[in-house]
Design a protein around this motif. Structure first.
Motif, PDB file in Angstrom:
ATOM      1  N   LYS A   1      25.562 -15.769  31.591  1.00  0.00           N
ATOM      2  CA  LYS A   1      26.538 -14.317  31.171  1.00  0.00           C
ATOM      3  C   LYS A   1      25.377 -14.511  29.913  1.00  0.00           C
ATOM      4  CE  LYS A   1      30.330 -13.846  34.321  1.00  0.00           C
ATOM      5  NZ  LYS A   1      31.636 -13.514  33.902  1.00  0.00           N
TER       6      LYS A   1
ATOM      7  N   ASP B   1      24.842  -3.310  33.928  1.00  0.00           N
ATOM      8  CA  ASP B   1      24.803  -3.815  34.498  1.00  0.00           C
ATOM      9  C   ASP B   1      23.017  -4.657  35.335  1.00  0.00           C
ATOM     10  OD1 ASP B   1      24.957  -2.595  36.212  1.00  0.00           O
ATOM     11  OD2 ASP B   1      26.834  -2.851  37.956  1.00  0.00           O
ATOM     12  N   ARG B   2      22.017  -3.672  34.422  1.00  0.00           N
ATOM     13  CA  ARG B   2      20.679  -4.358  35.410  1.00  0.00           C
ATOM     14  C   ARG B   2      19.914  -3.738  34.591  1.00  0.00           C
ATOM     15  NH1 ARG B   2      23.414   0.845  36.479  1.00  0.00           N
ATOM     16  NH2 ARG B   2      21.717   2.529  36.707  1.00  0.00           N
TER      17      ARG B   2
ATOM     18  N   GLU C   1      23.879 -10.601  27.084  1.00  0.00           N
ATOM     19  CA  GLU C   1      23.946  -9.630  26.255  1.00  0.00           C
ATOM     20  C   GLU C   1      22.439  -9.495  25.865  1.00  0.00           C
ATOM     21  OE1 GLU C   1      27.016  -7.929  24.154  1.00  0.00           O
ATOM     22  OE2 GLU C   1      26.601  -8.151  22.376  1.00  0.00           O
TER      23      GLU C   1
ATOM     24  N   TYR D   1      24.945  -6.083  30.508  1.00  0.00           N
ATOM     25  CA  TYR D   1      25.170  -7.087  30.608  1.00  0.00           C
ATOM     26  C   TYR D   1      24.593  -7.924  31.831  1.00  0.00           C
ATOM     27  CZ  TYR D   1      28.596  -5.559  26.746  1.00  0.00           C
ATOM     28  OH  TYR D   1      28.514  -5.363  25.233  1.00  0.00           O
TER      29      TYR D   1
END
Length: 313
Positions: free
Chosen positions: A183, A285-286, A185, A175
């Protein structure tokens, strides 16, 4: 029961500059090249007669992705599976089978219009290819050719296609917020022990040439061959987009650069293997533990994945 896809067996590209692609394949990637029927070129990595298939054309894009099953009977069973999903399929012609060195093949499209092929390989007596450039050789075996990342305008539908039609299993998700308020995914799926044979990313809302895929990946058996491939890429005159780094999910150490057709390739080493008995999907998250910075950037200069050039694992 739905037949199981064993691996990503091959990718087909329609390319506008076939001689340059041949040089790129041999001089940068270290693949073998042989002439196929209908003025095609087969690119080899291992014992398979073709891991990539090049044909001349203006698209400079993916033409098809080939998914291997165990037998011709399983190809026919997959046709029934597609019918149960309300999807039309077409059997491959004799000429198409010849190009792919396949015993039987059918093709169909995903929600983005990408062509997918399910095939049973024809017997081959070819000796395994050994690269003179990539000394350690390529990691294929049970993991197949590598992986491909599709860009999707219809992301939820394409995710459902991967799960329900191809039958691949979720490995994990990343994400990201590449820009304030943006944002995304990215979903990664495996068909075998390779962390992902296919991934799907929403198409970036940027003014860049639209391609069906973001990149394809091939994996060497030693990390030193990643550095050597990077040097060959720069010497060949192809821009390195993201320099060497490591992903958190598949642990691959790799770099990204442009192919002669404009979409990217990833050259890597060290991908983790999935064991379905113990594997649990994670969320990240990365996209990088370290590195993967724009080529030429100094340490600390800008984010590892700037909004203008988001690369995915």
């Amino acid at each position: 029961m739905t037949p199981t896809i064993q691996e990503l067996g091959y990718l087909g590209f329609e390319v506008s500059n076939l001689p340059r692609w041949e040089r790129f394949a041999t001089e940068v990637l270290g693949l073998g090249v042989s002439s196929g029927p209908q003025n095609t070129r087969r690119l080899r990595m291992d014992a398979a007669p073709a891991r990539f298939i090049l044909s001349e054309g203006a698209a400079d894009d993916l033409a098809f992705a080939g998914w291997k099953v165990g037998s011709a009977a399983e190809v026919d069973a997959f046709a029934r599976h597609l019918d149960s999903q309300g999807l039309k399929s077409t059997l491959g012609t004799a000429d198409e089978l010849d190009v792919r060195h396949a015993e039987r093949m059918l093709h169909f499209t995903d929600p983005e219009g990408n062509r997918h092929e399910v095939y049973a390989a024809a017997p081959s007596q070819d000796a395994a290819f050994r690269s003179d450039v990539v000394a350690s050789g390529f990691v294929t075996g049970a993991g197949g050719a590598g992986h491909v990342v599709f860009e999707a305008d219809h992301y939820p539908d394409t995710i459902a296609f991967a799960r329900n039609v191809l039958g691949v299993k979720l490995s994990d998700n990343i994400y990201l917020e590449p820009a304030p308020g943006v944002k995304i995914e990215v979903s990664f799926f495996h068909a075998n022990e390779r962390h992902h044979s296919v991934a799907v990313a929403p198409r970036a809302p940027m003014p860049v040439p639209k391609k069906r895929i973001h990149h394809f990946m091939i994996e060497a058996a030693q990390v030193a061959d990643v550095g050597r491939a990077r040097d060959r890429c720069l010497a060949f005159g192809l821009p390195v987009v993201m320099d060497i780094g490591q992903h958190p999910n598949d642990q691959m150490i790799s770099f990204y650069a442009h192919s002669p057709s404009g979409f990217l390739f990833e050259f890597g080493w060290g991908g983790v293997k999935v064991d379905d008995a113990t594997w649990k999907a994670e969320a990240y998250d990365r996209v990088s533990n370290w590195g993967h910075r724009p080529y030429g950037a100094m340490p600390g200069e800008g984010p590892a994945m700037p909004a203008a050039a988001v690369e995915v694992a």
